[in-house]
Design a protein around this motif. Sequence first.
Motif, PDB file in Angstrom:
ATOM      1  N   ILE A  32      15.997  -9.418 -17.353  1.00 50.78           N
ATOM      2  CA  ILE A  32      15.537  -8.439 -18.340  1.00 50.78           C
ATOM      3  C   ILE A  32      14.264  -7.739 -17.873  1.00 50.78           C
ATOM      4  CG2 ILE A  32      14.076 -10.010 -19.688  1.00 50.78           C
ATOM      5  CD1 ILE A  32      15.235  -8.648 -22.209  1.00 50.78           C
ATOM      6  N   GLN A  33      13.553  -8.357 -16.952  1.00 53.31           N
ATOM      7  CA  GLN A  33      12.316  -7.789 -16.409  1.00 53.31           C
ATOM      8  C   GLN A  33      12.521  -7.234 -14.997  1.00 53.31           C
ATOM      9  OE1 GLN A  33       9.638  -7.304 -17.995  1.00 53.31           O
ATOM     10  NE2 GLN A  33       9.291  -8.883 -19.544  1.00 53.31           N
ATOM     11  N   LYS A  34      13.765  -6.995 -14.617  1.00 52.37           N
ATOM     12  CA  LYS A  34      14.041  -6.600 -13.238  1.00 52.37           C
ATOM     13  C   LYS A  34      13.386  -5.270 -12.888  1.00 52.37           C
ATOM     14  CE  LYS A  34      17.667  -5.985  -9.810  1.00 52.37           C
ATOM     15  NZ  LYS A  34      19.104  -6.100  -9.489  1.00 52.37           N
ATOM     16  N   ALA A  35      13.517  -4.293 -13.762  1.00 49.25           N
ATOM     17  CA  ALA A  35      12.939  -2.971 -13.464  1.00 49.25           C
ATOM     18  C   ALA A  35      11.429  -3.077 -13.278  1.00 49.25           C
ATOM     19  CB  ALA A  35      13.275  -1.985 -14.573  1.00 49.25           C
ATOM     20  N   TYR A  36      10.773  -3.782 -14.177  1.00 45.79           N
ATOM     21  CA  TYR A  36       9.322  -3.918 -14.077  1.00 45.79           C
ATOM     22  C   TYR A  36       8.942  -4.668 -12.798  1.00 45.79           C
ATOM     23  CZ  TYR A  36       4.616  -5.700 -14.937  1.00 45.79           C
ATOM     24  OH  TYR A  36       3.291  -6.023 -14.802  1.00 45.79           O
ATOM     25  N   SER A  37       9.689  -5.752 -12.489  1.00 42.21           N
ATOM     26  CA  SER A  37       9.374  -6.544 -11.300  1.00 42.21           C
ATOM     27  C   SER A  37       9.513  -5.718 -10.027  1.00 42.21           C
ATOM     28  CB  SER A  37      10.289  -7.772 -11.230  1.00 42.21           C
ATOM     29  OG  SER A  37      10.081  -8.610 -12.346  1.00 42.21           O
ATOM     30  N   MET A  38      10.582  -4.923  -9.947  1.00 40.67           N
ATOM     31  CA  MET A  38      10.776  -4.091  -8.752  1.00 40.67           C
ATOM     32  C   MET A  38       9.747  -2.968  -8.705  1.00 40.67           C
ATOM     33  SD  MET A  38      12.961  -5.972  -7.519  1.00 40.67           S
ATOM     34  CE  MET A  38      12.868  -5.112  -5.953  1.00 40.67           C
ATOM     35  N   TYR A  39       9.385  -2.473  -9.854  1.00 37.99           N
ATOM     36  CA  TYR A  39       8.340  -1.443  -9.932  1.00 37.99           C
ATOM     37  C   TYR A  39       7.014  -1.996  -9.395  1.00 37.99           C
ATOM     38  CZ  TYR A  39       4.836   1.517 -12.287  1.00 37.99           C
ATOM     39  OH  TYR A  39       3.766   2.327 -12.565  1.00 37.99           O
ATOM     40  N   MET A  40       6.637  -3.210  -9.827  1.00 40.49           N
ATOM     41  CA  MET A  40       5.393  -3.817  -9.355  1.00 40.49           C
ATOM     42  C   MET A  40       5.490  -4.188  -7.876  1.00 40.49           C
ATOM     43  SD  MET A  40       3.236  -3.662 -11.766  1.00 40.49           S
ATOM     44  CE  MET A  40       1.964  -4.661 -11.008  1.00 40.49           C
ATOM     45  N   ARG A  41       6.643  -4.645  -7.441  1.00 38.98           N
ATOM     46  CA  ARG A  41       6.830  -4.943  -6.013  1.00 38.98           C
ATOM     47  C   ARG A  41       6.661  -3.663  -5.188  1.00 38.98           C
ATOM     48  NH1 ARG A  41       8.884  -8.144  -1.995  1.00 38.98           N
ATOM     49  NH2 ARG A  41      10.251  -7.100  -0.496  1.00 38.98           N
ATOM     50  N   ALA A  42       7.227  -2.573  -5.676  1.00 34.09           N
ATOM     51  CA  ALA A  42       7.090  -1.287  -4.976  1.00 34.09           C
ATOM     52  C   ALA A  42       5.621  -0.888  -4.880  1.00 34.09           C
ATOM     53  CB  ALA A  42       7.893  -0.215  -5.709  1.00 34.09           C
ATOM     54  N   ASN A  43       4.868  -1.095  -5.967  1.00 33.73           N
ATOM     55  CA  ASN A  43       3.434  -0.764  -5.941  1.00 33.73           C
ATOM     56  C   ASN A  43       2.694  -1.600  -4.897  1.00 33.73           C
ATOM     57  OD1 ASN A  43       3.870   1.053  -7.980  1.00 33.73           O
ATOM     58  ND2 ASN A  43       3.027  -0.246  -9.611  1.00 33.73           N
ATOM     59  N   MET A  44       3.045  -2.907  -4.834  1.00 32.08           N
ATOM     60  CA  MET A  44       2.417  -3.768  -3.833  1.00 32.08           C
ATOM     61  C   MET A  44       2.721  -3.263  -2.426  1.00 32.08           C
ATOM     62  SD  MET A  44       0.773  -6.264  -5.398  1.00 32.08           S
ATOM     63  CE  MET A  44       0.370  -5.130  -6.722  1.00 32.08           C
ATOM     64  N   ARG A  45       3.985  -2.986  -2.159  1.00 32.43           N
ATOM     65  CA  ARG A  45       4.390  -2.536  -0.826  1.00 32.43           C
ATOM     66  C   ARG A  45       3.759  -1.189  -0.475  1.00 32.43           C
ATOM     67  NH1 ARG A  45       6.371  -5.346   2.892  1.00 32.43           N
ATOM     68  NH2 ARG A  45       8.167  -4.024   3.416  1.00 32.43           N
ATOM     69  N   ASN A  46       3.605  -0.345  -1.458  1.00 35.66           N
ATOM     70  CA  ASN A  46       3.048   0.983  -1.208  1.00 35.66           C
ATOM     71  C   ASN A  46       1.581   0.904  -0.763  1.00 35.66           C
ATOM     72  OD1 ASN A  46       3.536   3.813  -1.121  1.00 35.66           O
ATOM     73  ND2 ASN A  46       2.441   4.071  -3.063  1.00 35.66           N
ATOM     74  N   LYS A  47       0.885  -0.182  -1.200  1.00 30.52           N
ATOM     75  CA  LYS A  47      -0.508  -0.357  -0.779  1.00 30.52           C
ATOM     76  C   LYS A  47      -0.631  -0.564   0.728  1.00 30.52           C
ATOM     77  CE  LYS A  47      -2.247  -2.438  -5.081  1.00 30.52           C
ATOM     78  NZ  LYS A  47      -2.879  -3.642  -5.677  1.00 30.52           N
ATOM     79  N   LEU A  48       0.457  -0.970   1.370  1.00 31.22           N
ATOM     80  CA  LEU A  48       0.446  -1.258   2.802  1.00 31.22           C
ATOM     81  C   LEU A  48       0.998  -0.103   3.636  1.00 31.22           C
ATOM     82  CD1 LEU A  48       1.796  -4.945   2.651  1.00 31.22           C
ATOM     83  CD2 LEU A  48      -0.590  -4.168   2.668  1.00 31.22           C
ATOM     84  N   ASP A  49       1.263   1.003   2.984  1.00 34.86           N
ATOM     85  CA  ASP A  49       1.945   2.121   3.656  1.00 34.86           C
ATOM     86  C   ASP A  49       1.072   3.369   3.586  1.00 34.86           C
ATOM     87  OD1 ASP A  49       3.796   3.663   4.898  1.00 34.86           O
ATOM     88  OD2 ASP A  49       5.294   3.561   3.296  1.00 34.86           O
ATOM     89  N   ASN A  50       0.460   3.746   4.680  1.00 38.73           N
ATOM     90  CA  ASN A  50      -0.422   4.913   4.730  1.00 38.73           C
ATOM     91  C   ASN A  50       0.393   6.198   4.644  1.00 38.73           C
ATOM     92  OD1 ASN A  50      -2.802   6.406   5.025  1.00 38.73           O
ATOM     93  ND2 ASN A  50      -2.534   6.513   7.247  1.00 38.73           N
ATOM     94  N   ASN A  51       0.227   6.924   3.520  1.00 41.33           N
ATOM     95  CA  ASN A  51       0.912   8.213   3.325  1.00 41.33           C
ATOM     96  C   ASN A  51       2.427   8.115   3.488  1.00 41.33           C
ATOM     97  OD1 ASN A  51      -1.495   9.659   2.869  1.00 41.33           O
ATOM     98  ND2 ASN A  51      -1.880   9.777   5.083  1.00 41.33           N
ATOM     99  N   MET A  52       2.998   7.020   3.026  1.00 42.85           N
ATOM    100  CA  MET A  52       4.453   6.827   3.040  1.00 42.85           C
ATOM    101  C   MET A  52       5.053   6.891   4.441  1.00 42.85           C
ATOM    102  SD  MET A  52       5.775   9.037  -0.237  1.00 42.85           S
ATOM    103  CE  MET A  52       4.984   8.986  -1.827  1.00 42.85           C
ATOM    104  N   GLU A  53       4.262   6.574   5.462  1.00 45.17           N
ATOM    105  CA  GLU A  53       4.747   6.702   6.837  1.00 45.17           C
ATOM    106  C   GLU A  53       5.951   5.806   7.115  1.00 45.17           C
ATOM    107  OE1 GLU A  53       1.423   5.859   9.321  1.00 45.17           O
ATOM    108  OE2 GLU A  53       0.396   7.763   8.887  1.00 45.17           O
TER     109      GLU A  53
END
Length: 473
Positions: free
Chosen positions: A379-400
């Motif tokens: 039931i929390q899948k969308a939120y969990s993937m959304y937060m995971r995406a935010n975490m991963r995005n912190k490691l990606d300079n300008n979406m490279e």
Amino acid sequence: MKTMKYLVMGALMLGFGTPVMAQDGSKADIAAVKQIISSKPADLNKVMKPYYKANKKNAENLLAFGRAFYEANDTANAHTYALYALEASKNKYAPAYVLLGDIAALADDGGAAAAQYDQAIYYDKKLVEAYRKYAMVYRKIDPRGAAQKLDELKANCPEVSVDAIKGHIFMVGGDEKAAYNEFKKVPIQQLDKDYLNEFARVSYFQGHYDDALAACLEGLKDKPRNATFTRLAMFSNYELKNYEAAKDYIYKYFNETDSAKFSEYDHYYSALIYDALGEKENAYGQYDMALKLVKDDSMIKRWTILKTLSDAHLKDKNFEKAISYYQDFTGCKPGLNFDDEEALANIYSKYAEADAARKVELTNKAADVYATLAEKYPIQKAYSMYMRANMRNKLDNNMEKSLAKPDYQKVIEVLASKGDRTKGENTMLKTAYHYMMFNEYINKNVAGAKGYAEKILAIDPAYQPAIEIQNLK
């Protein structure tokens, strides 16, 4: 002759040593009967017979005999003389019903006791004792019914205070809110030590910390070494953010009370107080004591202490200890929920922000927590993937590297076709679309970017970045 002389003297002495017992229906008979009962003669019934005959029409004396038997734990004779008293009064003597009620109460028959007390009230509407005893036995059956009987007493005897008794009844019956409301009606100086104790406890547990502290301070005037008052004064001062005063009570409680045993709850609260004052060493020492003493049936639970310890170390940026205690918390708490497990990701995330050398490692650990949560809590899948995406995005300079793209795509898969999205879900979906829109744009796929812009504007027609993409030639 000498022998005869000594026999006569002995007989005279025996005569003087035997008490002269009244048997005339007067008050003196009561004292005589009490003496007889205390001497426990083998022929008790025979000895009592003349006293019964002399008082068979005196309900008051017969009842006094019965009460004397009751106090000597002879309930059989107490019952008999209560009935004699009723017979003498043509069944109208209220105190006799009170004695019958006491006998039933002693046998743990609350219903029968209440019925007898009610009979007493029927014959004497101002017999305070009967109302109070009715309430005390009936509280086990129906606390509110017991309280109503005290309201009846108040109506018939306006000068009698019943609020504290009602408070006690509700307290024992487990209705703390009602207990607090009744105790609150009584000026605190008029409550005796036992009622002050109950008022302090019920006020504390109902969150009325000012009243709890006031009751404790009043109780400590006469009982300065009382452990309960000192303990609750410490707790209440903490809840009122009077941390220095609370700290003073730590010393008093552990050193100047008559308590012989200190609990995990005492050490836990002491830790909270020291923590609030920034006395970290003392705080951690008290937390450790609480963990040593806590048991499965303790009021404070092991997992609560572990969670608080983790939070304290997180605040102090002792990240490894914060993680260790939090893992212990999740390992022992029954019925873990999503919020419990998500907090570990928050610790990893804060740790990553504070340690540049381990940022990638720790951010990925936070992302892994969300991946696990997505599977465990559908039931929390969308939120969990959304937060995971935010975490991963912190490691990606300008979406490279497009590190967040797979997770945002999963957010879109879950939410795009959902017809009853919440405001929060719309925000997550719009964020996912925004990422995909710019990901397409920086990869020179303007048509693809415009497609995502259109989806965003369907959610938020005024979203400026999407409007700008739409306006591209």
